[in-house]
Enzyme design. Structure first.
Site, short mmCIF file in Angstrom:
data_model
loop_
_atom_site.label_atom_id
_atom_site.label_comp_id
_atom_site.label_asym_id
_atom_site.label_seq_id
_atom_site.Cartn_x
_atom_site.Cartn_y
_atom_site.Cartn_z
N HIS A 1 0.82 -1.22 0.00
CA HIS A 1 0.00 0.00 0.00
C HIS A 1 0.85 1.27 0.00
CE1 HIS A 1 0.57 -0.01 4.41
NE2 HIS A 1 0.16 1.24 4.41
N TYR A 2 2.14 1.16 0.35
CA TYR A 2 3.00 2.35 0.29
C TYR A 2 3.11 2.89 -1.13
CZ TYR A 2 4.52 3.57 4.93
OH TYR A 2 4.55 4.07 6.20
N LYS B 1 0.37 5.25 -1.90
CA LYS B 1 0.17 6.50 -1.15
C LYS B 1 0.33 7.67 -2.13
CE LYS B 1 1.75 5.06 3.44
NZ LYS B 1 0.65 5.37 4.35
N HIS C 1 7.75 -2.14 1.96
CA HIS C 1 7.55 -0.69 1.87
C HIS C 1 8.86 0.08 1.62
CE1 HIS C 1 3.68 -1.78 3.21
NE2 HIS C 1 3.82 -1.58 4.51
N LYS D 1 5.28 9.20 14.94
CA LYS D 1 4.90 8.55 13.68
C LYS D 1 5.38 9.45 12.56
CE LYS D 1 1.90 6.49 10.60
NZ LYS D 1 2.04 5.13 10.13
N GLN E 1 4.11 11.12 5.50
CA GLN E 1 3.10 11.30 6.55
C GLN E 1 3.82 11.60 7.85
OE1 GLN E 1 1.42 7.46 5.86
NE2 GLN E 1 2.56 6.48 7.49
C1 BG6 Z 1 1.69 -2.41 7.30
C2 BG6 Z 1 2.47 -3.10 8.37
O1 BG6 Z 1 2.03 -2.92 6.05
O2 BG6 Z 1 1.98 -1.02 7.34
C3 BG6 Z 1 2.14 -2.51 9.73
O3 BG6 Z 1 2.17 -4.49 8.38
C4 BG6 Z 1 2.33 -1.01 9.74
O4 BG6 Z 1 2.96 -3.09 10.74
C5 BG6 Z 1 1.61 -0.38 8.55
O5 BG6 Z 1 1.81 -0.50 10.95
C6 BG6 Z 1 1.97 1.08 8.43
O6 BG6 Z 1 1.21 1.67 7.42
P1 BG6 Z 1 0.98 3.24 7.40
O7 BG6 Z 1 0.28 3.48 6.11
O8 BG6 Z 1 0.13 3.55 8.61
O9 BG6 Z 1 2.32 3.87 7.51
#
Ligand code: BG6
Length: 452
Positions: free
Chosen positions: A172-173, A176, A234, A330, A354
């Protein structure tokens, strides 16, 4: 007609990411026409129970109720062959009753250890290909494989039933907004194009730092750890979009896949203990062992490795990839440190993925006044200010929509997966043989810099 079959509909990922993303697509009328979801769950559970625990917004009651009507929930034991035969029959009945062209998507939103079992059973029960007029796709979550050998085996097994074009490996990265923008930024800002190499760039840092802990995902995390959970997927994908040679056509999926893969192919795995000791670091937050109920656990919740790309463009540029949980903040970002002029003044370009999505550039400027003092200041682009009225989709909306359309640009290919594990395998082995190197850090307080 499109049918999405979700394995693990009642799991954490489905409730936190997949269902809210589907709801957002539904609310914005972006789901394909004639769309159905068959949700499979190991335990007996109702749609209301699944939704009650999910992050699907509940403020529009009638829309929420209508959305639920797309779903059929079924108890399903993924190890039981008969369950697949029943699923085949169920799909056959739906197919027989309609004349539309059909897309079938199997989404494995389940722990990676059971990918192999499910893929084999889908294939041996002919669910991979009903007939020529039905388009079948497989969507899988990361990590794909646990190490180099298991990834090779899983790819071989998957390819017995699905060709590469049918397989959508989610990262999913890549979806983004801020990550998709990196290629656009690189292509359409000539200012940076000539400087995007080892003549002008001194180092690159890629960080995905989290303040959350493992959030109850005990089995998954204990089996996975930070290196496999984030660096293999990622962070390697962030590395490729930042440093790959740009193909002429950014919309040509084969060229993009080739460019990402060629970049990874140019990274030599670390091949001696001295290099491994100097360029890799891992740690675990205090209290993790108790949380996973394994006082001997050596699973890392923080990992940092330094790599180099051995091609003429990047040779000599250290690239550090760092990820960790239960830190003091974060933050996901890519920092490009340009070479200094006179060993002193330099520029830094940061892609802020982010929070506070945007890009900033550190510049040296003359401080106002009668004498000549130089100071660093920042030019800042932020999505919040520049695109305050634009809808920013969640990456899972993009991932799902692209898979429905059959657009695999933002999905990882077998070659990328193999090369990422090839680079990581010596680190996995080294860490396994040196458990004493695992450091500890206080939960929720540590800064990235303190650790390495
Ligand atoms: C996921 C991981 O792919 O990505 C998680 O399995 C992690 O451990 C998450 O918390 C982080 O995603 P984002 O989009 O919140 O940075």
């Amino acid at each position: 007609m499109t049918i999405l079959i979700i394995f693990g509909i009642s799991g954490n990922l489905s409730q936190k990411k997949v269902l809210p993303a589907l709801y957002a697509l539904y609310s914005n009328n972006l789901l394909p026409k004639n769309f159905k979801i068959i949700g499979l769950s190991r335990r007996e559970i109702t749609i209301d129970q699944i939704f009650a625990n999910s992050d699907v917004p509940k403020h529009n009651q009638s829309q929420y109720d209508d959305f639920k009507k797309i779903f059929q929930i079924q108890q399903f034991d993924s190890s039981d062959n008969q369950a697949y035969k029943n699923l085949y029959q169920k799909l056959q009945t739906i197919i027989n009753n309609q004349s539309l062209k059909l897309n079938l998507l199997f989404y494995l939103s389940i722990p990676p250890e059971i990918f192999g079992t499910i893929i084999t059973k889908l294939g041996s029960n002919k669910l991979n290909q009903f007939n020529d007029s039905i388009q079948t796709r497989l969507l899988v979550e990361k990590p794909f494989g646990h190490d180099l050998t298991s990834a090779q085996q899983l790819i071989k097994l998957t390819n017995q039933y699905f060709v590469d074009q049918q397989i959508f490996r989610i990262d999913h990265y890549l979806a983004k907004e801020t990550v998709q923008n990196i290629l656009i930024f690189r292509r359409y800002n000539p200012l940076f194009q000539t400087a995007w190499n080892n003549q002008h760039i001194a180092s690159i840092e890629i960080n995905t730092l989290e303040s959350i802990d493992i959030e109850g995902r005990v089995d998954f995390y204990e089996h996975t750890g930070a290196l496999r959970d984030q660096i293999q997927s990622h962070l390697f994908q962030l590395l490729t979009v930042t440093t790959m040679t740009l193909p002429t056509d950014l919309n040509n999926n084969d060229s993009i896949h080739l460019a990402r893969h060629s970049l990874l192919a140019n990274i030599q795995p670390m091949n001696n203990q001295k290099t491994l000791a100097a360029n890799t670091f891992r740690a675990q937050y205090e209290g993790y062992k108790e949380e996973v109920n394994n006082l001997n656990s050596t699973t890392e919740t923080f990992a940092s490795i330094q790599l180099e790309i051995q091609n003429s463009i990047w040779k000599g540029v250290p690239i550090r990839l760092t990820t960790g949980k239960a830190l003091n903040e974060k933050k996901s970002e890519i920092i490009i440190n340009f070479s200094a002029v006179n060993e002193q003044h330099t520029n830094q370009l940061t892609f802020r993925l982010q929070p506070n999505e945007g890009i900033d550039i550190c510049l040296s400027v003359k401080k106002p006044g009668l004498d000549q003092k130089i100071q660093t200041t920042t030019m800042d682009f932020s999505y919040k200010n520049s695109f305050s009225h634009h809808y920013q989709p969640d990456p899972y909306e993009k991932v799902l929509l692209d898979s429905f359309r059959g657009d695999n640009n933002l999905f990882a290919t077998s070659n990328e997966i193999i090369d990422s594990w090839r680079i990581l395998q010596p680190i996995i082995d080294y860490w396994q043989n040196h458990p004493e190197n695992l450091k500890q850090y206080p939960k929720g307080k540590a800064k990235q810099g303190i650790l390495c």
